[in-house]
Write a protein that holds these residues in place. Structure first.
Motif, PDB file in Angstrom:
ATOM      1  N   UNK A 464       0.840  -1.200   0.000  1.00  0.00           N
ATOM      2  CA  UNK A 464       0.000   0.000   0.000  1.00  0.00           C
ATOM      3  C   UNK A 464       0.877   1.252   0.000  1.00  0.00           C
ATOM      4  N   UNK A 465       0.374   2.294  -0.667  1.00  0.00           N
ATOM      5  CA  UNK A 465       1.099   3.559  -0.787  1.00  0.00           C
ATOM      6  C   UNK A 465       0.124   4.704  -0.554  1.00  0.00           C
ATOM      7  N   UNK A 466       0.624   5.936  -0.609  1.00  0.00           N
ATOM      8  CA  UNK A 466      -0.242   7.094  -0.437  1.00  0.00           C
ATOM      9  C   UNK A 466      -1.346   7.139  -1.487  1.00  0.00           C
ATOM     10  N   UNK A 467      -1.066   6.557  -2.661  1.00  0.00           N
ATOM     11  CA  UNK A 467      -2.033   6.589  -3.768  1.00  0.00           C
ATOM     12  C   UNK A 467      -3.071   5.467  -3.690  1.00  0.00           C
ATOM     13  N   UNK A 468      -2.936   4.577  -2.713  1.00  0.00           N
ATOM     14  CA  UNK A 468      -3.857   3.451  -2.593  1.00  0.00           C
ATOM     15  C   UNK A 468      -5.294   3.942  -2.384  1.00  0.00           C
ATOM     16  N   UNK A 469      -6.215   3.405  -3.175  1.00  0.00           N
ATOM     17  CA  UNK A 469      -7.620   3.822  -3.110  1.00  0.00           C
ATOM     18  C   UNK A 469      -8.497   2.799  -2.392  1.00  0.00           C
ATOM     19  N   UNK A 470      -8.150   1.532  -2.549  1.00  0.00           N
ATOM     20  CA  UNK A 470      -8.890   0.462  -1.874  1.00  0.00           C
ATOM     21  C   UNK A 470      -7.895  -0.479  -1.219  1.00  0.00           C
ATOM     22  N   UNK A 471      -8.249  -0.982  -0.051  1.00  0.00           N
ATOM     23  CA  UNK A 471      -7.381  -1.924   0.650  1.00  0.00           C
ATOM     24  C   UNK A 471      -8.028  -3.291   0.746  1.00  0.00           C
TER      25      UNK A 471
END
Length: 566
Positions: A464-471
């Motif tokens: 996961x990164x700052x740009x992650x939209x869904x986990x």
């Protein structure tokens, strides 16, 4: 090396190896060790002759009910971990372990602690959580280096009077006890950063708490406070807001009451005259504000049902995992905002804290998080031999599980040599969790890429990164399905709290000097702190349902401000 004739058995290979190699670290855990303890009537006595040990860990052994007084011989111990056993007492000779810095005797059957614990002048961390302890021994102030204490989930009713003289105490976890009072002397804990007194019997919070200048995190949820506005605040507001309220005196309490007393001394008659329409209006306004605060502080979590989403993820669980790590729950989370300021960092820190506390340093459960956009379903929770399990570990190149474990072992040895002690950090702490396993658990995507290798690491490919939209969240355990659910519940509640914090602190979204900048939209395109949880089904190889998370029996937490919309 042999056990004493009293034992009538040969020395355990684990102890013999530690003695022969002059090891400074020894870890004993699980069913095999528990069987030996049961057969032997306790630990093999030769363990108390390992006088070079710095680190001793004996966990998850229900047959271990006592530790012999000969523990006094291990005078070089700096860490003693005896959690998740069935210990009913701790020997008084523990006071001889003058070098001890970490003592973890959590999740046992202890009803009392020996006073000799107060002789451990170098003790830095004390964890006695999840026992039946009714009181802490007087004299804790002699543990002058004590920094962290966890006494949660016991039957403790009060702190000892000298407790507030621990100058270096920074973290106090005392949730789920029967504590009735927090003394105004709490302000003497000048190093205090974290205070958790949730789910106790407190009726007041002393205003002196606001004088703890380093305090960053407090939790008083689940206490029936006299000040109902304060009670609502502790169930939803951030630490700073609560401390500001206490500092201002709350409702005629604390420092504010001192000023009020002065006013009465100077002119009691004038004070009586203030009981007018103005006060009634103010009371009405305050009640309206309370209702508004109560509504704003609610953490909203919406659940998207599998039946409402035909494209929902499914995870198939292999039969071979039955004797490896059989329990798994998963879900998908939308709405987290990692773009703002340190939001991602706060989330990763919270995950680590859950691993250390609720997950028992990954011994009972392990959390893994993935960027949903980088997954290709359906997923398979599989068991593979170490040479056949290939993964790109976080921050490393692709390798087999054999290569990874060997590399981690070498790194651990280097750490021991460099630090001249046996306890290690990072992933190296978890190597022993897979000792003796012929098969390793792994989560595999539709292209046969291993995305998770619990309890060791995730894949760099789905990081996961700052740009992650869904986990995509997963929790695995070798202990029980309920533990997986409890950990996932706690993770989601924490995510809701963090997202609310990010939403409220909008200044973090802008660059320096742009405190009025609008909030960065969350991953679902909104500027709300609301989370959406999509159910994920796990099934057996034949497609039969094993578990769906969350179900109606999940997320039934005691967090008063959590609103789950099904």
């Amino acid at each position: 090396i042999w056990c004493s004739s009293m034992d009538g058995q040969e020395s355990w290979p684990e102890i013999e190896k530690a003695s022969k190699e002059k090891r400074r670290e020894l870890v004993l855990q699980g069913a095999v060790i528990d069987e030996k303890i049961s057969s032997n009537g306790g630990l093999c006595s030769t363990i108390y002759s390992l006088k070079l040990l710095n680190y001793l860990e004996i966990i998850q052994c229900p047959s271990l009910t006592e530790i012999h007084g000969d523990i006094k011989n291990l005078t070089t111990l700096t860490s003693l971990i005896l959690c998740r056993n069935k210990l009913s007492s701790i020997p008084k000779t523990i006071g001889n372990l003058k070098s001890l810095k970490v003592l973890d005797i959590s999740v046992n059957n202890l009803k009392a602690l020996p006073e000799e614990i107060t002789q451990l002048s170098d003790l830095n961390t004390l964890n006695v959580s999840c026992n039946n302890i009714e009181s802490l021994p007087d004299g804790l102030c002699h543990c002058t280096k004590l920094s962290t204490i966890n006494i949660s989930k016991n039957d403790i009713t009060r702190f000892p009077d000298d407790f507030y003289r621990l100058d270096l105490l920074s973290t106090v976890i005392a949730s789920e006890n029967s504590i009735e009072e927090l003394s105004g002397d709490v302000h003497k804990l000048s190093a205090l950063k974290v205070l958790d007194l949730s789910n106790n019997n407190l009726s007041d919070i002393p205003y002196e708490l606001s004088d703890c200048s380093k305090l960053k995190e407090i939790n008083f949820k689940g206490n029936k406070l006299k000040d109902k506005r304060l009670e609502k605040m502790v169930n939803g507001c951030q630490t700073k807001s609560i401390l500001d309220y206490l500092r201002a005196g709350g409702r005629g309490k604390g420092k504010g009451s001192k000023q009020a007393d002065g006013d009465k001394a100077d002119g009691g008659r004038n004070a009586e005259k203030t009981q007018t329409k103005k006060q009634r209006k103010q009371k009405k306004k305050t009640e309206e504000e309370e209702d508004e605060v109560d509504e704003l502080n609610r953490l909203v979590v919406k659940v998207l049902h599998v039946s409402d989403n035909p494209g929902a993820f499914t995870v198939k669980v292999a039969n071979e995992l039955k004797d490896v790590r059989p329990y798994l729950v998963c879900c998908v989370v939308r709405g987290m905002n990692f773009r703002s300021g340190n939001a991602l960092k706060r989330f990763l820190v919270a995950q680590t804290k859950l691993h250390d506390d609720l997950c028992g340093k990954r011994t009972t459960a392990t959390i893994a998080t993935h960027d949903m956009q980088l997954l290709k379903g359906p997923l398979m929770y599989d068991a593979r031999t170490p040479p056949m399990l290939k993964i790109v570990p976080l921050g490393r190149k692709e390798m087999t599980a054999v290569e990874l474990m060997r590399q981690l072992q070498l790194e651990a040895e280097d750490q021991r040599k460099q630090r001249k002690r046996q306890n290690v950090s990072g992933l190296h702490k978890y190597l022993q969790l897979l000792d003796g396993k012929e098969l390793y658990p792994c989560l595999v995507d539709a292209e046969d890429h291993v995305i998770s290798f619990p309890p060791i690491t995730n894949s760099e490919k789905t990081k996961i990164r700052k740009t992650t939209k869904e986990l995509f969240l997963e929790v695995t355990s070798s202990t029980s399905l309920q533990i997986c659910k409890d950990v996932m519940d706690a993770l989601i509640v924490k995510m809701a709290e963090l997202n609310k914090f990010t939403f409220e602190h909008r200044e973090e979204a802008g660059s320096e000097g742009e405190s009025d900048a609008p909030p960065v939209p969350a991953s679902d395109g909104t500027t709300s702190g609301e989370l959406v949880i999509q159910q994920v089904r796990t099934v057996d190889p034949d497609g039969n349902l094993k578990v769906v998370y969350p179900s109606k029996t999940d997320l039934c937490t005691d967090v008063g401000d959590l609103n789950v919309i099904w």
